[in-house]
Design a protein around this motif. Structure first.
Motif, PDB file in Angstrom:
ATOM      1  N   ILE A 189       0.856  -1.186   0.000  1.00 52.05           N
ATOM      2  CA  ILE A 189       0.000   0.000   0.000  1.00 52.05           C
ATOM      3  C   ILE A 189       0.893   1.237   0.000  1.00 52.05           C
ATOM      4  N   PRO A 190       0.392   2.372  -0.484  1.00 54.32           N
ATOM      5  CA  PRO A 190       1.175   3.616  -0.466  1.00 54.32           C
ATOM      6  C   PRO A 190       1.166   4.260   0.922  1.00 54.32           C
ATOM      7  N   PRO A 191       2.084   5.195   1.161  1.00 56.98           N
ATOM      8  CA  PRO A 191       2.173   5.819   2.495  1.00 56.98           C
ATOM      9  C   PRO A 191       0.885   6.472   2.960  1.00 56.98           C
ATOM     10  N   TRP A 192       0.167   7.171   2.068  1.00 58.15           N
ATOM     11  CA  TRP A 192      -1.044   7.885   2.504  1.00 58.15           C
ATOM     12  C   TRP A 192      -2.111   6.928   3.006  1.00 58.15           C
ATOM     13  N   PHE A 193      -2.191   5.754   2.380  1.00 57.19           N
ATOM     14  CA  PHE A 193      -3.206   4.794   2.800  1.00 57.19           C
ATOM     15  C   PHE A 193      -2.833   4.191   4.151  1.00 57.19           C
ATOM     16  N   SER A 194      -1.549   3.938   4.353  1.00 57.47           N
ATOM     17  CA  SER A 194      -1.097   3.439   5.650  1.00 57.47           C
ATOM     18  C   SER A 194      -1.471   4.426   6.755  1.00 57.47           C
ATOM     19  N   ARG A 195      -1.229   5.719   6.511  1.00 57.30           N
ATOM     20  CA  ARG A 195      -1.553   6.734   7.522  1.00 57.30           C
ATOM     21  C   ARG A 195      -3.050   6.743   7.830  1.00 57.30           C
ATOM     22  N   ARG A 196      -3.873   6.563   6.819  1.00 54.33           N
ATOM     23  CA  ARG A 196      -5.323   6.532   7.054  1.00 54.33           C
ATOM     24  C   ARG A 196      -5.714   5.363   7.949  1.00 54.33           C
ATOM     25  N   THR A 197      -5.102   4.201   7.731  1.00 53.12           N
ATOM     26  CA  THR A 197      -5.455   3.047   8.567  1.00 53.12           C
ATOM     27  C   THR A 197      -4.977   3.244   9.996  1.00 53.12           C
ATOM     28  N   LEU A 198      -3.858   3.923  10.187  1.00 49.66           N
ATOM     29  CA  LEU A 198      -3.350   4.145  11.536  1.00 49.66           C
ATOM     30  C   LEU A 198      -4.251   5.109  12.311  1.00 49.66           C
ATOM     31  N   LYS A 199      -4.964   5.948  11.593  1.00 47.88           N
ATOM     32  CA  LYS A 199      -5.909   6.869  12.235  1.00 47.88           C
ATOM     33  C   LYS A 199      -7.277   6.233  12.433  1.00 47.88           C
ATOM     34  N   GLY A 200      -7.518   5.097  11.756  1.00 50.90           N
ATOM     35  CA  GLY A 200      -8.797   4.409  11.856  1.00 50.90           C
ATOM     36  C   GLY A 200      -9.604   4.541  10.575  1.00 50.90           C
ATOM     37  N   LEU A 201      -9.406   3.622   9.648  1.00 54.56           N
ATOM     38  CA  LEU A 201     -10.086   3.658   8.362  1.00 54.56           C
ATOM     39  C   LEU A 201     -11.424   2.930   8.469  1.00 54.56           C
ATOM     40  N   LYS A 202     -12.515   3.668   8.366  1.00 52.95           N
ATOM     41  CA  LYS A 202     -13.854   3.088   8.465  1.00 52.95           C
ATOM     42  C   LYS A 202     -14.320   2.640   7.087  1.00 52.95           C
ATOM     43  N   LEU A 203     -14.525   1.338   6.940  1.00 50.47           N
ATOM     44  CA  LEU A 203     -15.097   0.830   5.702  1.00 50.47           C
ATOM     45  C   LEU A 203     -16.612   0.949   5.713  1.00 50.47           C
ATOM     46  N   SER A 204     -17.175   1.029   6.902  1.00 46.38           N
ATOM     47  CA  SER A 204     -18.610   1.253   7.080  1.00 46.38           C
ATOM     48  C   SER A 204     -18.808   1.730   8.512  1.00 46.38           C
ATOM     49  N   ASP A 205     -20.059   1.941   8.886  1.00 44.68           N
ATOM     50  CA  ASP A 205     -20.326   2.358  10.268  1.00 44.68           C
ATOM     51  C   ASP A 205     -20.166   1.201  11.245  1.00 44.68           C
ATOM     52  N   ARG A 206     -19.867   0.000  10.709  1.00 44.51           N
ATOM     53  CA  ARG A 206     -19.736  -1.186  11.566  1.00 44.51           C
ATOM     54  C   ARG A 206     -18.344  -1.804  11.522  1.00 44.51           C
ATOM     55  N   TYR A 207     -17.429  -1.216  10.757  1.00 47.03           N
ATOM     56  CA  TYR A 207     -16.128  -1.883  10.630  1.00 47.03           C
ATOM     57  C   TYR A 207     -15.008  -0.872  10.396  1.00 47.03           C
ATOM     58  N   ILE A 208     -13.970  -0.999  11.201  1.00 48.47           N
ATOM     59  CA  ILE A 208     -12.746  -0.222  11.037  1.00 48.47           C
ATOM     60  C   ILE A 208     -11.643  -1.184  10.647  1.00 48.47           C
ATOM     61  N   ALA A 209     -10.960  -0.913   9.547  1.00 49.04           N
ATOM     62  CA  ALA A 209      -9.899  -1.795   9.065  1.00 49.04           C
ATOM     63  C   ALA A 209      -8.751  -1.833  10.068  1.00 49.04           C
TER      64      ALA A 209
END
Length: 273
Positions: A189-209
């Motif tokens: 994955i690229p750096p920007w996507f990694s940073r998003r997951t470290l902050k809490g990437l919500k795929l929906s209102d029921r799931y955080i990657a």
């Protein structure tokens, strides 16, 4: 067979249901980017709130196509090789390669944590040529089981991004040292996507990657050939073209000449040891 509860998988292991959702949804389409009957079988057999991963898309189906192409090329040259699928999850690559006619003589080593391997054992056929190893990919004792006399191809599909950077690079280093002459493929994955997951990437209102702390740009990945002993070459593999305008544009080779785009896209890397 009664439906199996997918909630037995937790944490990073549960992400195999995310990829299964995307792959099986594609395989069910008449115009899908992948033909994967066993993915459909698994999807239908596992009871789970798949839509908590959001609307299905082509990403994981196209990733599987890219990995299949690289493994097929290696097996065409080394038909009796060993293929090691690290953190295999609910991937069904073996059966796709078997349908393609390149899996007749190989030995397949399926490596993943015990809960995942138990699920595979319940749902997928057993073959003498498939060796299940219920352990972490970072438990390097799996290497002692692998027959390397006819070549080795290692897949790390959807694995390295979930590892700490030192663990990811050490795994590549150890594979290179142990299996000279072999190959390994992984996705990044690229750096920007990694940073998003470290902050809490919500795929929906029921799931955080889960967090994905390890990232590489395509050029960083290619540079591993000069950075890690035993890696004699590294190749950036092209994104397969998908269905629809957007997915075709993403795979359009001239787009990769734009530095901003290249630095910020995901990538597939093939290593030669």
């Amino acid at each position: 067979m009664s439906a199996i509860d997918g909630d037995i998988l937790e944490g990073v292991s549960a992400t195999t249901l995310w990829t299964l959702h995307n792959r099986a949804s594609e395989a069910k389409r008449s115009d899908g980017v992948i033909r994967d009957p066993w993915a459909v079988t698994l999807f239908d057999a596992i009871s789970y709130d798949y839509l908590k991963f959001g609307k299905p898309n082509q990403s994981h189906g196209l990733r599987a196509v890219a990995f299949d192409a690289a493994v097929s090329a290696y097996l065409t040259a080394h038909p009796r090789a060993s293929v090691v699928a690290l953190a295999e999850g609910l991937q069904t690559s073996f059966w796709r390669l078997e349908r393609a006619g390149v899996a007749d003589q190989l030995t397949w080593y399926s490596v993943d944590l015990p809960p995942v391997m138990a699920l595979r054992e319940r749902l997928l056929p057993t073959y003498d040529r498939i060796v299940p190893l219920a352990q972490s990919a970072l438990d390097l004792s799996w290497m002692d089981r692998v027959d390397d006399s006819h070549g080795v191809f290692i897949t790390a599909e959807g694995l390295l991004m979930y590892l700490e950077p030192d663990d990811a690079l050490c795994l590549i280093r150890d594979c290179a040292a142990r299996f000279p002459g072999g190959q390994m493929m992984f996705d990044s994955i690229p750096p920007w996507f990694s940073r998003r997951t470290l902050k809490g990437l919500k795929l929906s209102d029921r799931y955080i990657a889960p967090p994905m702390p390890f990232f590489l740009t395509p050029d960083d990945a290619v540079a591993l050939a000069g950075r890690i002993p035993g890696v004699r070459a590294a190749h950036d593999r092209a994104q397969p073209a998908g269905r629809g305008f957007l997915w075709k544009v993403i795979a359009w080779p001239p787009l990769d000449r734009l530095g901003f785009y290249r630095r910020n896209r995901p990538s597939y890397t093939l290593l030669q040891f």
